[in-house]
Design an enzyme around this catalytic site. Structure first.
Site: not given
Length: 331
Positions: A226, A25, A48, A85, A28, A251, A82, A52, A107
């Site tokens: 810059e 959670y 877990r 998982q 995404q 320009s 990743d 979240s 993914h």
């Protein structure tokens, strides 16, 4: 040509009546789960214990330990990092993958590199929004959507594509466009884009430009303005209409410098380095390196991240953003 799908190509009926478990959670996971629920689909969250868990509960979801969520679900969307998982799949998902369930990813890393090897009696699909979770949510609430990719790795039931498209519609992706790809193509192009251009390439280019100006005696504040502050202005123009739109907006002096000096900065040596990076992605070298880095508690990752966080560029940037009202919360 890549195959494309829109609203009329997808049917929510393919996922209606099915229990969707979103595992994870974060940005995404939250964005997708909220959109799915607002599309009238049945969503639970598998987590877990942690922060979240409270967030998902406050958002009105039923929250379960991962294993319990998997047991209850027909569609399991894994939205964990990743590097996490594989371990979670082995202990909390794989033992409860019953016949005809659908295993879903956003993914392809763990499937493509063999960190997760699903049993043959489940569907394995990908629905990957091409934007962060907060954007997936915001555009959905605006009646629009973020484009997404779908891929079918394993179609045990014969319904895998319909499920992927139905899910994509549920998160709002078919309001924009959904592209069909493969787990391999998504994984390798995504990693290459991150490493050579979007994250690694851009940050290294900005840092090198900043250091070149500062080393030549220019004020760090001027160097920051810059090479970093104005980057968003240029990227927005490219995003909205390609290189042509950007070049029509600058320009003639800037355009001539772009056309004649740009290729000297990103020249043949850079192309060779990009090809080497792509090869490391294709042959699995990067994946093995990253998995090993996590096994030994990320010493290289931590040191490199700390070094960049302590760079003069970050110090000057925080100071300048602190002077600009629109940026103060991010200073």
């Amino acid at each position: 040509m890549i195959k494309k799908y829109y609203e009329s190509d997808a049917d929510l009926a393919a996922v209606q009546g099915k229990q969707i478990a979103v595992i994870g959670y974060g940005s995404q996971g939250r964005g997708q789960a909220l959109n799915l629920r607002d599309s009238g689909l049945s969503v639970i969250i598998g987590l877990r214990p942690g922060r979240s868990f409270q967030q998902a509960s406050e958002d009105g979801f039923e929250v379960f330990p991962v294993a319990d969520a998997v047991k209850k679900a027909d569609i399991i969307q894994i939205l964990l990092p990743d590097e996490s998982q594989g371990a979670v799949y082995k202990t909390e998902i794989r033992p409860y993958l019953a016949d005809k369930k659908c295993l879903m990813f956003s993914h392809g890393f763990n499937i493509h590199y063999g960190q997760i090897v699903p049993p043959p009696n489940v569907d394995v699909v990908m629905v990957a929004p091409k934007g962060p979770g907060h954007m997936v949510r915001r555009t959905f609430e605006e009646g629009k959507g973020v484009p997404a990719l779908i891929a079918i790795e394993q179609d045990y039931t014969g319904d895998a594509q319909a499920i992927a498209l139905g899910y994509a519609k549920g998160i709002g992706a078919t309001r924009a466009v959904v592209f069909e790809t493969t787990f391999r193509e998504e994984t390798e192009t995504d990693l290459f884009g991150e490493q050579a251009v979007l994250c690694g390439g851009v940050t290294s280019l900005i840092k090198a430009g900043f250091e070149t100006l500062v080393d030549a005696g220019y004020a760090p504040e001027m160097a920051y303005l810059e090479v970093l502050h104005e980057m968003k202005l240029i990227v927005d123009m490219i995003y909205e209409g390609g290189f042509t739109n950007m070049r029509d907006s600058i320009s003639n002096t800037a355009l001539y410098g772009d056309l004649t000096r740009g290729p000297r900065v990103i020249g043949e040596d850079s192309r060779i380095a990009m090809e080497e990076i792509l090869e490391e992605i294709q042959n699995g070298e990067f994946a093995r390196e990253w998995m090993l880095e996590n096994i030994v508690n990320r010493p290289v990752f931590t040191a490199l991240k700390r070094n960049d966080e302590e760079h003069l560029l970050e110090e000057v940037g925080a100071e300048i953003r602190g002077l600009m009202p629109q940026f103060k919360k991010n200073a």
